[in-house]
Each structure stands twice: as structure tokens, then as C-alpha cells.
Design an enzyme around this catalytic site. Sequence first.
Site, PDB file in Angstrom:
ATOM      1  N   THR A 197      43.821  28.991  34.804  1.00  0.00           N
ATOM      2  CA  THR A 197      43.200  27.658  34.731  1.00  0.00           C
ATOM      3  C   THR A 197      41.761  27.797  34.232  1.00  0.00           C
ATOM      4  O   THR A 197      41.141  28.838  34.427  1.00  0.00           O
ATOM      5  CB  THR A 197      43.212  27.057  36.153  1.00  0.00           C
ATOM      6  OG1 THR A 197      44.552  26.743  36.478  1.00  0.00           O
ATOM      7  CG2 THR A 197      42.349  25.817  36.278  1.00  0.00           C
ATOM      8  N   ARG A 225      55.616  18.532  40.293  1.00  0.00           N
ATOM      9  CA  ARG A 225      54.579  19.204  41.109  1.00  0.00           C
ATOM     10  C   ARG A 225      53.190  19.087  40.460  1.00  0.00           C
ATOM     11  O   ARG A 225      53.017  19.311  39.270  1.00  0.00           O
ATOM     12  CB  ARG A 225      54.963  20.670  41.272  1.00  0.00           C
ATOM     13  CG  ARG A 225      53.973  21.491  42.110  1.00  0.00           C
ATOM     14  CD  ARG A 225      52.939  22.180  41.255  1.00  0.00           C
ATOM     15  NE  ARG A 225      52.082  23.053  42.049  1.00  0.00           N
ATOM     16  CZ  ARG A 225      50.947  23.593  41.599  1.00  0.00           C
ATOM     17  NH1 ARG A 225      50.542  23.355  40.377  1.00  0.00           N
ATOM     18  NH2 ARG A 225      50.235  24.380  42.364  1.00  0.00           N
ATOM     19  N   VAL A 226      52.218  18.727  41.255  1.00  0.00           N
ATOM     20  CA  VAL A 226      50.828  18.689  40.799  1.00  0.00           C
ATOM     21  C   VAL A 226      49.997  19.532  41.761  1.00  0.00           C
ATOM     22  O   VAL A 226      50.178  19.438  42.982  1.00  0.00           O
ATOM     23  CB  VAL A 226      50.295  17.232  40.785  1.00  0.00           C
ATOM     24  CG1 VAL A 226      48.834  17.206  40.378  1.00  0.00           C
ATOM     25  CG2 VAL A 226      51.123  16.366  39.827  1.00  0.00           C
ATOM     26  N   GLY A 227      49.127  20.365  41.219  1.00  0.00           N
ATOM     27  CA  GLY A 227      48.276  21.217  42.057  1.00  0.00           C
ATOM     28  C   GLY A 227      46.936  20.564  42.356  1.00  0.00           C
ATOM     29  O   GLY A 227      46.789  19.336  42.308  1.00  0.00           O
ATOM     30  N   ASP A 228      45.945  21.412  42.608  1.00  0.00           N
ATOM     31  CA  ASP A 228      44.624  20.907  42.985  1.00  0.00           C
ATOM     32  C   ASP A 228      43.763  20.507  41.796  1.00  0.00           C
ATOM     33  O   ASP A 228      42.853  19.680  41.929  1.00  0.00           O
ATOM     34  CB  ASP A 228      43.872  21.984  43.779  1.00  0.00           C
ATOM     35  CG  ASP A 228      43.673  23.239  42.927  1.00  0.00           C
ATOM     36  OD1 ASP A 228      44.650  23.686  42.291  1.00  0.00           O
ATOM     37  OD2 ASP A 228      42.540  23.758  42.884  1.00  0.00           O
ATOM     38  N   THR A 248      40.070  27.386  41.089  1.00  0.00           N
ATOM     39  CA  THR A 248      41.285  27.910  40.467  1.00  0.00           C
ATOM     40  C   THR A 248      42.025  28.759  41.476  1.00  0.00           C
ATOM     41  O   THR A 248      41.400  29.459  42.271  1.00  0.00           O
ATOM     42  CB  THR A 248      40.975  28.737  39.211  1.00  0.00           C
ATOM     43  OG1 THR A 248      42.202  29.299  38.730  1.00  0.00           O
ATOM     44  CG2 THR A 248      39.989  29.861  39.484  1.00  0.00           C
ATOM     45  N   GLY A 249      43.347  28.686  41.447  1.00  0.00           N
ATOM     46  CA  GLY A 249      44.107  29.486  42.399  1.00  0.00           C
ATOM     47  C   GLY A 249      45.386  28.767  42.792  1.00  0.00           C
ATOM     48  O   GLY A 249      45.858  27.886  42.081  1.00  0.00           O
ATOM     49  N   TRP A 250      45.895  29.149  43.937  1.00  0.00           N
ATOM     50  CA  TRP A 250      47.176  28.625  44.402  1.00  0.00           C
ATOM     51  C   TRP A 250      46.946  27.208  44.911  1.00  0.00           C
ATOM     52  O   TRP A 250      46.503  26.991  46.046  1.00  0.00           O
ATOM     53  CB  TRP A 250      47.694  29.548  45.507  1.00  0.00           C
ATOM     54  CG  TRP A 250      49.130  29.398  45.825  1.00  0.00           C
ATOM     55  CD1 TRP A 250      49.960  28.376  45.476  1.00  0.00           C
ATOM     56  CD2 TRP A 250      49.905  30.323  46.586  1.00  0.00           C
ATOM     57  NE1 TRP A 250      51.214  28.603  45.958  1.00  0.00           N
ATOM     58  CE2 TRP A 250      51.209  29.793  46.650  1.00  0.00           C
ATOM     59  CE3 TRP A 250      49.628  31.536  47.216  1.00  0.00           C
ATOM     60  CZ2 TRP A 250      52.229  30.450  47.329  1.00  0.00           C
ATOM     61  CZ3 TRP A 250      50.645  32.177  47.894  1.00  0.00           C
ATOM     62  CH2 TRP A 250      51.939  31.640  47.949  1.00  0.00           C
ATOM     63  N   GLY A 251      47.246  26.233  44.054  1.00  0.00           N
ATOM     64  CA  GLY A 251      46.813  24.853  44.243  1.00  0.00           C
ATOM     65  C   GLY A 251      47.168  24.223  45.574  1.00  0.00           C
ATOM     66  O   GLY A 251      46.390  23.437  46.120  1.00  0.00           O
TER      67      GLY A 251
HETATM   68  N1  ASP Z   1      45.149  25.672  40.698  1.00  0.00           N
HETATM   69  C1  ASP Z   1      46.141  25.556  39.668  1.00  0.00           C
HETATM   70  C2  ASP Z   1      47.365  24.872  40.234  1.00  0.00           C
HETATM   71  O1  ASP Z   1      47.716  25.120  41.363  1.00  0.00           O
HETATM   72  C3  ASP Z   1      46.548  26.845  39.102  1.00  0.00           C
HETATM   73  C4  ASP Z   1      45.421  27.731  38.703  1.00  0.00           C
HETATM   74  O2  ASP Z   1      44.300  27.586  39.123  1.00  0.00           O
HETATM   75  O3  ASP Z   1      45.655  28.636  37.897  1.00  0.00           O
HETATM   76  O4  ASP Z   1      47.995  24.144  39.503  1.00  0.00           O
END
Ligand code: ASP
Length: 358
Positions: A197, A225-228, A248-251
Site C-alpha cells: 500500500t 472486503r474493504v480494509g483500513d 499500512t498493514g493487515w487492515g
Molecule cells: N491495509 C491494507 C488493507 O488491509 C493493505 C496494506 O496496507 O497493504 O487493505
Amino acid sequence: MNKLIAALALALIPAAALAEEAAPPAPKWSIAIHGGAGTLDPKAMTPERRAEYEAALQVALDAGAKVLANGGSAMDAIKAAIIPMEDSPLFNAGKGAVFTWEGTNELDSSIMDGRDRSAGAIAGVKTVKNPILLADTVRTQSEHVFLMGAGAEAFAVEKGFAVTPPEYFATPARREALERMKAEKLSALDVDHKFGTVGAVALDQNGNLAAGTSTGGMTGKRWGRVGDAPVIGAGTYADNRACAVSATGWGEYFLRVGVAHEICARLRATNEVKVAMADEGAAAEGVRTEEAQYIADAVMADVASLGGDGGVILVTPEGYAIFSFNTTGMYRGRATSGGVREVAIFGGEEKASATPDH
Ligand code: ASP
């Protein structure tokens, strides 16, 4: 007579204007960018690959820094930094976005202006080349904050965005990641390695903050699905009183913690305590860089305590550009008016102090 006119003219100029002319405020700006955090194996990173990522990060950082050095706004700087990363196939945003379970690329993005906390966000968009620009158009040209899917695309067309063919976003490496995930029954984390991201945060010379984030989400996402990343308060937040954050990371974990707003709220509370506790008539000291780092690390530790990983970038009103991540690496960079200009990938690679004027 001439002297008298000059004296009269001087008397009419307010003192503040004179002072301003005599001593213009010192330029002070700061920017930080990221291109995703994740499990990066230093051994798997060839020198060529590393050089490729560093060059792409440098292009983004320089584009944002140039806007700020020329007196441009934090909003313009973050867009200037994010656009080249959306256009680069290396990052999971715009071109090079990860694939959904159905084999499409669905883009999420958000942006926020710390001046007035105006914000714009879009999710699940398939035909807009630069999602950060659409998020910004939602912010400036609609009465809404968050648009999704077909509706967001209809809005884009109405506002003059070109319809980009969905094939534009697809890259062989991301397709292979989806195929491997399905064939080997792996999780997104196994195939995403680095999430990819992108985001940027900035402080401009007028003391304004801005933040933006753009992503394709996580490989194999399904059911809409939508993340953060497109959620204001989770992946992005900016408030001139506190900070600008992009995550950025595991949303799923960043959503549950409300990471970006949580960091800004803690910083704002720290500021408020300092103002309340300052001696009468004395200016309160601003938040120090170690304090901002402590707060960012504490919120990231909270993410980790739930089982999530990733990272954040932030810039404070004092101009500190800070990183915090609990993964082995985060593609990142920062530049300040004090001459800092660096990109880094693995933990602990920063050379310079993060303050703007040192
Ligand atoms: N945070 C993003 C999501 O969960 C993914 C990412 O940061 O790479 O969609």
C-alpha cells in the site's frame, strides 16, 4: 515634507506587517511516505530489486518535497508523492494492485486535510487510474466523505475522470500471487510478503497537515472486503492540532484499533495537557519527537497485541517525520526543510534525525 509623509506612512503600517517584512518566518516543512510494510526477508532482496524500490520511493519523495520547498500546500505535496507510486507497478496501489478472489483489481483510497478535517474516500473502484485524485474530488466536490463501487465510478465520470480499462491495473506478479494463493491454499499474508500500500503525510510552510493512502487491499479479498486504507480514522487521519497519519498493514486490525485517529487523539491530548500545565503567560512546549514516537509505537503495539502487523508514518505540527512498524520492513522515506532526505526499507536504516531544522 517628504520625511513627514514617510513618517505618516510608517505610522499607518501595522506593527505586525513591519515585523513580518523584517523577519520572514523560517521555512519549515516535512514529508514522510510509505510504500507498504510487511515480512520482508533481507536475504531475498537482491541488490537490483532494492535499487528499483529505492529509486521509486525517491521519485515519490522528491515530488512531494519539491512542492513543499516551493511553498506549496501539504495537500498538493501528498498527492504529488502518491501519484507516482500509484503509477508504479511495484506498489499495491493503482497499477500493480493485488487481485481479488475473482481476479479483478479493486482500489481503495482516502485523503484528509488537517486544516478543516475535510476528507474524501473511495472503495472498490475498478476504472480510475489515480484513486487518490478521486478521493480528493469526493472531498472537494461532493457533500460526502465516502463513496463506493459503481456509485464512486459514476461520480468519477461525472467529474471528468477518464475511464481506465481494468487491464491497466493488472500485473503478472500480482496475478501469480493470486494463483499461488489458490493452488497452495495460502493466506494473503503468505503471498503478499510486503503489503505494498502507499501513503504520504506532510506539513507545509503554513503549518498545515495532510494525509493520504491508496491501496489495492489484500490478495484474494472477496465479498466486497474493504480494509483500513480508505477508512478515515483507521488508515488515514489529519488534524492540524495533532498530526497527519497514513497506515499500512493487515487492515482488519487497523480498523479495530482505529489506528490513525487513535494516534492523533493521543497526540492532541498530550498537547492539551502541556498547554493546560504551562505557566501562566508562558508558551507551552510542543510535543517532542520522542513523545510522538512513543505514542505511535504504543498504538502499533496495541495492533500487535490483537495479532495484527504493519506500520504507520506520521508528521507532527512541529515537523517531526516519524515511522513506526512491527514488521521486518516498511518501504519508506522522509524529507524535511532541514536537509533530511532519505529512503529506507528494513528496520533501523535511518541515518538522519527526523526533526525539520537540524
Ligand atoms: N491495509 C491494507 C488493507 O488491509 C493493505 C496494506 O496496507 O497493504 O487493505
